[in-house]
Structure formats: structure tokens, C-alpha cells
Motif scaffolding. Structure first.
Motif, PDB file in Angstrom:
ATOM      1  N   GLY A 103     -14.511   1.999  45.328  1.00  0.00           N
ATOM      2  CA  GLY A 103     -13.513   1.111  45.896  1.00  0.00           C
ATOM      3  C   GLY A 103     -14.268  -0.293  46.721  1.00  0.00           C
ATOM      4  O   GLY A 103     -13.529  -1.337  46.676  1.00  0.00           O
ATOM      5  N   MET A 143     -17.097  -1.544  35.623  1.00  0.00           N
ATOM      6  CA  MET A 143     -17.521  -2.407  36.796  1.00  0.00           C
ATOM      7  C   MET A 143     -18.776  -3.235  36.395  1.00  0.00           C
ATOM      8  O   MET A 143     -18.900  -4.376  36.703  1.00  0.00           O
ATOM      9  CB  MET A 143     -17.818  -1.399  37.971  1.00  0.00           C
ATOM     10  CG  MET A 143     -16.492  -1.035  38.518  1.00  0.00           C
ATOM     11  SD  MET A 143     -16.785  -0.322  40.171  1.00  0.00           S
ATOM     12  CE  MET A 143     -17.874   1.433  39.832  1.00  0.00           C
ATOM     13  N   ARG A 212      -5.599   3.159  46.444  1.00  0.00           N
ATOM     14  CA  ARG A 212      -6.944   3.091  45.520  1.00  0.00           C
ATOM     15  C   ARG A 212      -7.131   4.358  44.710  1.00  0.00           C
ATOM     16  O   ARG A 212      -7.699   4.273  43.395  1.00  0.00           O
ATOM     17  CB  ARG A 212      -7.951   3.270  46.361  1.00  0.00           C
ATOM     18  CG  ARG A 212      -8.373   1.941  47.394  1.00  0.00           C
ATOM     19  CD  ARG A 212      -9.583   1.853  47.932  1.00  0.00           C
ATOM     20  NE  ARG A 212      -9.924   0.809  48.742  1.00  0.00           N
ATOM     21  CZ  ARG A 212     -10.423  -0.449  48.525  1.00  0.00           C
ATOM     22  NH1 ARG A 212     -10.384  -0.528  47.000  1.00  0.00           N
ATOM     23  NH2 ARG A 212     -10.533  -1.242  49.304  1.00  0.00           N
ATOM     24  N   LYS A 388     -11.767  -2.216  38.028  1.00  0.00           N
ATOM     25  CA  LYS A 388     -12.302  -2.940  39.234  1.00  0.00           C
ATOM     26  C   LYS A 388     -12.334  -4.353  38.986  1.00  0.00           C
ATOM     27  O   LYS A 388     -13.246  -4.539  37.631  1.00  0.00           O
ATOM     28  CB  LYS A 388     -13.192  -2.272  39.824  1.00  0.00           C
ATOM     29  CG  LYS A 388     -13.008  -0.797  40.063  1.00  0.00           C
ATOM     30  CD  LYS A 388     -12.269  -0.261  41.191  1.00  0.00           C
ATOM     31  CE  LYS A 388     -12.245   1.063  41.303  1.00  0.00           C
ATOM     32  NZ  LYS A 388     -10.851   1.393  42.485  1.00  0.00           N
ATOM     33  N   ASP A 392     -10.859  -7.322  44.115  1.00  0.00           N
ATOM     34  CA  ASP A 392     -10.078  -6.271  44.907  1.00  0.00           C
ATOM     35  C   ASP A 392     -10.150  -6.174  46.233  1.00  0.00           C
ATOM     36  O   ASP A 392      -9.241  -5.822  46.958  1.00  0.00           O
ATOM     37  CB  ASP A 392     -10.698  -4.960  44.286  1.00  0.00           C
ATOM     38  CG  ASP A 392     -10.190  -4.503  42.702  1.00  0.00           C
ATOM     39  OD1 ASP A 392      -9.770  -5.583  42.149  1.00  0.00           O
ATOM     40  OD2 ASP A 392     -10.642  -3.561  42.267  1.00  0.00           O
TER      41      ASP A 392
END
Length: 437
Positions: A103, A143, A212, A388, A392
């Protein structure tokens, strides 16, 4: 240092890359002798934005690394008001390994521009990516724009904990693995009661973690448009089910209004007036629950995603671009992901990231909770980790701004979502301007 924006790889590109890099030994990979590195006396510096304590780091990772690599000096810099990532970098502090949960990973190492593609190191050290949960590897590729900026070491997910004493008090049957959310809401009605001057509430979910780890894999920000992704009926479905419907049980909304508090960890663990609680599986390994008569089940399923459980929540370790000891850092990460270390982590209540059944079955078996329903963490198939973006972190607080007011009936869901969309996109535009500087 100029911050770098995240590039999103297409699903097709990720699939090709996953197939190309999944094996342990890639064609043309050079032979490598680890003893050349592990005999060196050197210092490896670790940093995380998690603010994890030194004691926690040592217990989970540091002590095992020191035992395996006695020649290495292992230093963990805990984040505080002084030791921020940017302050340390500005002061010229070497950082060899950055680690953080999925996260916060993008907003940490990538926003600081210290990301390093570990693909060649992974091949050179013959790390078999097929050993890992594919969701964790695919999320890192997404990512990293198709690269590999880190490898998972431990993971987490959402579990559903319950207070057996409250169930016994009101003569309600304990919940079981495989329960649907509508069934949980029926239990909520039976358990939300005022008794003995105490207002009991049936269920609540950690607002940050249902956002999340939502089982529909809904992103916080649309990676195609870089706009907040909240304008989606599926997000409204989650908020309605998790925050609005439970509060419709008589007494629940009144308690939220009276105390201006939506029940969370304190109500479940300390005041013990919350019967069921959705939180990270790690709850009972990080909180003192010795005075709580509890057990756990798999997180209830939404009818909109009846085959899927919540997402994984892995913690990744990454070699930084500024490390002068990349080979040594990779040796450490290789060890942390080895079957040997994954087994030890699993036994002590850290969810492993490898698919080895024996290692998964050992989860929590050397803790005081070995007699609990720990196997429930693998009851569901995990949903893919949501995409992501670098934005975020700035919109996450917007997703959590109105949940308490929704439960209290102070705002209707359409108004809340219009506000979230407007405020979230404003935050994104502000960060875009900052990144241009």
C-alpha cells in the motif's frame, strides 16, 4: 532529487514478462559464487516508511539476517519526525534496502526515485519466481512498469475475528468459514444489543484495510486516467455493505453518534463490546489478546464476488539504486525468501509469500494461538492486488473521510461520493504540480 512518475504496464506485457522471468535459471545467466560476497565485512542499511520499531524489525528480520550473515553489520533506521526518507537522502545517508507494504511502496521508494530493477540480480542469484504467490509478483510488475523493483518477504490479508463471549452471552451460533456478507449482517442484528449498561455492536471492519484489500480489486486511482476511481457503483456497494447496513441495527447508529466513534480495534480488543471485527490477520500477533476469548474465520464473501477473498497485502524488500552493496543486499533478500526462512517466519505467525503447502500449514504453529482457526487465512482464493499509482497515498485519506458519517447517518452515500471525487482529484492535481518542480 527529481521524483519519477510510475509507468503502468499493460496486462499483456505483464503476462509476457511473467512467462519470460518466472523460472529459477534464465538462459545466459552468469555463474555466481555467493561466498565471494558473504565473506566481506560490510554494513547494510535498511529503511521503511512503515515506522516499524527496531524491536519488531529485529524479531521478524534483523536477527535472522545477522545469524545467517555474521560478517554483515545490519542497521535499521526507524522512520520518525527527523528520520524521514527525504531528510536521510538529503543528508547523504546510504540506504541499501528499502522495505514497505504494497500500500505504501510506490509512494516511498519510487516517489524518491531510488527504484532499481532487480531482474538481472534475481536471475544471477537464481531465485525462482514460480515459488511465490503470482498475485504478489504480478503486483510488483505492475508497480514497476513491467520491471521488478522488489520481492515479497511476508504478506497479510483480511480475517474476520469474533468474541466468543458475546456470542455465548446472547446464545448466537459462532460463524463459520465460507460465510456470505449478508449472513454476517444477520448476525450483526442479533448481536447489536444494549445489555447491562453496555451497548454491544455486531460487526465492524477496519476502514483502511477494506479499502486497500477490497475483494473486487478496485483501485484507488484509475491508472489509465490518473483520476480518483471512486466514481464506481462497486465502491458504493462496498461502502453500503460495510459502513451503512451494519449501522441500521437498532442501537448501532445511536452509539456511533453518541461517541462519535466507529468501532475499531479498541472496541474489539479492549472494551470488548464489538462482537465481530474485520482486520488484518496479523491483529492477534501484534496486539495483546490474552484477555479476549476469540477465534477467527475467513473474511465473509460479497455476493458480487462469491469466489474471491480479500487481496494479499505483501511487504516487499527492494535493493535501492544508490546501494554500493547490491550483491550483498540481494543475498539477504534471497535468504529472506528462502524456504528455510519462510518456514521460520510462518511458524511465528508471519504469513509466508511462497506457495509451499508445508510452509503455509505451519502458519502460527509455534505461537500461543496454534489452537485457533489459523488455516482460515487460506480458505479463499485471494483476489488480484489492485493496480497501484504514485497518487494512491494522497487520495487514501479521502476514501476514509466519510465512513464514520455514513455509519452515523450524517451524510447520504451519493453526496459522500461526490465530495470524495472532487476532493480526491484536487489532491492528485496538487501532487502532479509538485512532481513537476
Amino acid at each position: 532529487m527529481r521524483k519519477k512518475r510510475l509507468t503502468i504496464a499493460s496486462a499483456a506485457a505483464m503476462a509476457i514478462l511473467a512467462a519470460a522471468c518466472g523460472g529459477a535459471k534464465q538462459e545466459g545467466a552468469q555463474e555466481y559464487d555467493p561466498s565471494d560476497v558473504t565473506k566481506e565485512k560490510l554494513e547494510l542499511v535498511f529503511f521503511s516508511n512503515s515506522q516499524d520499531s527496531v524491536e519488531s524489525f529485529d524479531e521478524r528480520f534483523g536477527n535472522a539476517i545477522r545469524k545467517k550473515f555474521p560478517n554483515f553489520t545490519i542497521t535499521y533506521l526507524q522512520r520518525n519526525q527527523t528520520n524521514t526518507f527525504q531528510n536521510l537522502l538529503a543528508a547523504g545517508q546510504p540506504i541499501d534496502i528499502y522495505w514497505d507494504s504494497v500500500g505504501y511502496f510506490v509512494g516511498g521508494i519510487q516517489e524518491s526515485g531510488l527504484q532499481y530493477d532487480m531482474t538481472e540480480l534475481i536471475q544471477k542469484h537464481q531465485i525462482d519466481l514460480n515459488r511465490f504467490d503470482e498475485n504478489d509478483i504480478n503486483a510488483m510488475r505492475q508497480m514497476s512498469g513491467g520491471k521488478l523493483y522488489g520481492l515479497p518477504v511476508v504478506t497479510n490479508t483480511l480475517s474476520f475475528f469474533y468474541n466468543k463471549d458475546i456470542f455465548d452471552k446472547f446464545g448466537v451460533t459462532y460463524p463459520k468459514d465460507g460465510m456470505m456478507w449478508d449472513e454476517a449482517l444477520e448476525l450483526n442484528k442479533k448481536l447489536t444489543r444494549f445489555d447491562g449498561q453496555v451497548q454491544y455492536m455486531g460487526l465492524a471492519v477496519s476502514y483502511g484495510h477494506i479499502i486497500r484489500l477490497n475483494p473486487l480489486s478496485l483501485p484507488l486511482v484509475d491508472p489509465a486516467t490518473n483520476k480518483i476511481a471512486v466514481n464506481d457503483d462497486r465502491w458504493k456497494m462496498i461502502y453500503t455493505n460495510v459502513f451503512v447496513r451494519p449501522a441500521e441495527a437498532p442501537g448501532y447508529r445511536e452509539e456511533v453518534l453518541k461517541r462519535n466513534v466507529y468501532p475499531q480495534t479498541s472496541e474489539f480488543v479492549k472494551t470488548k463490546n464489538l462482537a465481530m471485527y474485520g482486520f488484518l490477520t496479523s491483529l492477534v500477533f501484534t496486539q495483546d489478546v490474552s484477555a479476549l476469548n476469540w477465534d477467527m474465520i475467513a473474511f465473509p464473501k460479497f455476493k458480487e464476488a462469491p469466489e474471491l477473498g480479500p487481496q494479499n497485502y505483501p511487504t516487499y524488500f527492494a535493493v535501492t539504486s544508490i546501494s554500493k552493496h547490491k550483491e550483498a543486499a540481494m543475498e539477504v533478500i534471497k535468504f529472506l525468501t528462502s524456504d528455510e526462512n519462510q518456514m521460520e517466519l510462518s511458524k511465528l505467525g508471519n504469513m509466508p509469500v511462497v506457495k509451499n503447502e508445508a510452509i503455509r500449514n505451519a502458519f502460527g504453529q509455534e505461537t500461543r494461538h496454534a489452537n485457533k482457526n489459523l488455516k482460515s487465512v487460506y480458505y479463499h482464493q485471494s483476489s488480484p492486488i489492485m493496480p497501484k499509482t504514485i497518487y494512491d497515498d494522497v487520495v487514501f485519506s479521502i476514501y476514509g473521510k466519510y465512513y464514520r458519517d455514513l455509519a452515523a447517518g450524517k451524510i447520504d452515500i451519493n453526496t459522500a461520493f461526490r465530495n470524495m471525487e472532487e476532493e480526491g482529484n484536487k489532491k492528485i492535481e496538487e501532487l502532479k504540480e509538485k512532481l513537476k518542480q
